[in-house]
Design an enzyme around this catalytic site. Sequence first.
Site, PDB file in Angstrom:
ATOM      1  N   GLY A  26       0.838  -1.208   0.000  1.00 17.57           N
ATOM      2  CA  GLY A  26       0.000   0.000   0.000  1.00 17.57           C
ATOM      3  C   GLY A  26       0.862   1.243   0.000  1.00 17.57           C
ATOM      4  CG  ASN A  27      -0.115   4.726  -1.555  1.00 19.76           C
ATOM      5  OD1 ASN A  27      -0.756   5.642  -1.050  1.00 19.76           O
ATOM      6  ND2 ASN A  27      -0.555   4.057  -2.615  1.00 19.76           N
ATOM      7  NE  ARG A  28       3.992   7.856   5.344  1.00 21.50           N
ATOM      8  CZ  ARG A  28       4.882   7.911   6.333  1.00 21.50           C
ATOM      9  NH1 ARG A  28       5.968   7.177   6.263  1.00 21.50           N
ATOM     10  NH2 ARG A  28       4.688   8.692   7.352  1.00 21.50           N
ATOM     11  CB  SER A  29      -2.728   8.110  -0.386  1.00 23.59           C
ATOM     12  OG  SER A  29      -3.942   8.789  -0.589  1.00 23.59           O
ATOM     13  CB  ALA A  92      -1.522   7.643  -3.747  1.00 26.95           C
TER      14      ALA A  92
END
Length: 217
Positions: A26-29, A92
């Site tokens: 995943g990512n930090r969005s 994102a």
Amino acid sequence: MSLRGRRVIVSAGPTFEDLDPVRFIGNRSSGKMGFAVADAAARQGAEVVLVAGPVALPTPANVTRIDVRSAAQMHAAVLAALPADVYIGAAAVADFTPRAVAPGKIKKQAGMDTLVLELVRTPDILAEVAVHPRRPRLVVGFAAETDHVEQYARGKLEKKQLDLIAANRVGVAGSGFESDENALAVYGRDGFERALGPAPKIQLADNLLELISTRLG
Ligand code: C5P
């Protein structure tokens, strides 16, 4: 200027790319900027479809929300939501996804010091919308960059054939992914340039939507 009678599609949040039944990339969005954009568009009178990655945020009033998890699902949901007057890609989206999802939990074996994951490119939703036969009149992207913000943002504007790009610096305190505040630099393919903020994401979203509605005429 009002967005009454306009249909606006917004993508927001991260995507989660599953490795196995319990793990993902995943990512930090946080989704806050995209949700604020959807909220602002609805308050300015637009019919809004919000394609949301996995986030823990309430649905803004008068917004149709479609929840997705992966880049592939977001891609399908955005294309299915066309046609529209405006597409705002604030998500994102993962650039790469595992070639295959393991059917069972990936186990570590004794003596296994490294694990190599094979990732494949995901579709670029924004670039595809920008050349779609049902291309919205305005296609707007976001660019989150840690450095060379203007240079990279202008590069994406051209390469993805966008009308506008809203760029912000990430990796600095008080702006970007997890913050409630942000500062945007908006660039247009026609040479347009405008700095918005630093300000709460809600206010920035209002300013961005006002700018978009002026350009729609
Ligand atoms: O190339 P980059 O990922 O930095 O571009 C960011 C912009 O492109 C954002 O508007 C994002 O929503 C969009 N994007 C997309 N599909 C991808 C990757 C990025 O729509 N696979």
